[in-house]
Design a protein around this motif. Structure first.
Motif, PDB file in Angstrom:
ATOM      1  N   ALA A  30       0.832  -1.199   0.000  1.00  0.00           N
ATOM      2  CA  ALA A  30       0.000   0.000   0.000  1.00  0.00           C
ATOM      3  C   ALA A  30       0.870   1.253   0.000  1.00  0.00           C
ATOM      4  N   LEU A  78      -2.718  -4.032  -2.736  1.00  0.00           N
ATOM      5  CA  LEU A  78      -3.149  -3.207  -1.614  1.00  0.00           C
ATOM      6  C   LEU A  78      -2.952  -1.721  -1.892  1.00  0.00           C
ATOM      7  N   ASP A  79      -2.411  -1.406  -3.049  1.00  0.00           N
ATOM      8  CA  ASP A  79      -2.160  -0.017  -3.421  1.00  0.00           C
ATOM      9  C   ASP A  79      -3.398   0.589  -4.070  1.00  0.00           C
ATOM     10  N   GLU A  80      -3.411   1.920  -4.170  1.00  0.00           N
ATOM     11  CA  GLU A  80      -4.552   2.598  -4.793  1.00  0.00           C
ATOM     12  C   GLU A  80      -4.599   2.376  -6.301  1.00  0.00           C
ATOM     13  N   THR A 122      -7.130  -0.308  -4.892  1.00  0.00           N
ATOM     14  CA  THR A 122      -8.230  -0.049  -3.959  1.00  0.00           C
ATOM     15  C   THR A 122      -9.149   1.062  -4.446  1.00  0.00           C
TER      16      THR A 122
END
Length: 288
Positions: free
Chosen positions: A177, A200-202, A230
């Motif tokens: 993330a 888990l990253d944007e 995300t």
């Protein structure tokens, strides 16, 4: 008694000479045919490419060539320093049952060589600690600014092929993330197993193989996979890739890297959050 004229005798002699010459030519021809039948031409046999067991350090490039070297167990690998300065070769700080099972560190003066015999199977990740640094935050080798091929770091991988125990059928990796980086640079599974990547990253990220390598490195194409972040999928998306062919798979994220055509390495783009560290990874798939 019938007598031949001088002209007739001359014609007869010419005819007899022609017949004799023809017989001699026929005999020679059949001799060659017999020789060809008795000793047929050798059939070209398929030869494999010679085993490469040398890593070169070219002058004024601060690179190890090739980046990945695959060798059988008990092979002696030679590092040749064709540069004008001394280089230090040392394994990274990571260790597992398949990663850096033997550690080493040595100096190679300019114009000299160093050798190591590898008696334990596994992956050996090494680097030059004077040209590159070990980023403890993300556990990666990072290039120093000012090197000729920046942002490429001066690191390399020796894959010593042989049986390794303790592999499972699956492994899980993730995109960290807030970072353009995979959580694990190296994972290992056995044949017919699978690896799951969770983003888990944007931002969306990709998993695809680095071009320019041949078996046993990237022995078969796995395709190109987009993993939604995300922002697109609550909690981030996941993809699972099955590996049915043993080998070492070298992959990268094409959103944040490009492939260097000279070294066939993933090279970080300046817009990547972890620049100059590339967003790359390796999957070791062992035979069942």
């Amino acid at each position: 008694m019938f007598k031949l004229s001088f002209r007739q005798r001359a014609i007869l002699i010419v005819v007899l000479c022609c017949v004799l010459f023809g017989l001699l030519c026929e005999r020679a021809l059949w001799s060659r045919v017999s020789l060809a039948v008795s000793h047929p031409a050798s059939v070209p046999t398929h030869t494999t490419a010679p085993l490469i067991t040398t890593v070169s350090i070219p002058a004024e490039q601060d690179l190890f060539i090739p980046f990945i070297l695959a060798v059988p167990l008990h092979t002696t690998v030679t590092w040749w320093n064709d540069d004008m300065i001394t280089h230090i070769v040392t394994t990274t700080a990571q260790h597992s049952n398949f990663l850096n099972p033997q550690t080493f560190s040595f100096h190679i003066p300019a114009g000299k060589q160093q050798q190591i015999t590898f008696n334990e199977a596994g992956l050996y990740h090494y680097y030059d600690s004077t040209i590159s640094t070990w980023n403890t935050g993300i556990s990666r080798v990072e290039a120093k600014k000012g090197t000729p091929y920046y942002p490429l770091a001066m690191d390399g991988i020796i894959w010593v092929q042989g049986p390794i125990n303790g592999f499972s059928a699956s492994a899980v990796n993730s995109v960290i993330a807030g970072h353009d980086e995979f959580a694990h640079e190296f994972v290992a599974i056995h044949q017919q197993g699978g690896v799951t990547w969770h983003n888990l990253d944007e931002d969306p990220h990709f998993v695809g193989l680095v071009d320019g390598w041949t078996a046993p490195i990237n022995p078969t194409d796995i395709g190109l996979y987009r993993i939604a972040g995300t922002d697109d999928t609550p909690g981030g998306a996941s993809i699972t890739v099955l590996f049915n062919t043993p080998g070492l798979y070298y992959y990268y994220c094409r959103n944040h890297d490009q492939v260097d055509s000279l070294t066939h390495r993933a090279q970080a783009l300046p817009m990547a959050s972890e620049y100059p560290v590339p967003m790359e990874g390796f999957v070791l798939v062992e035979p069942i």
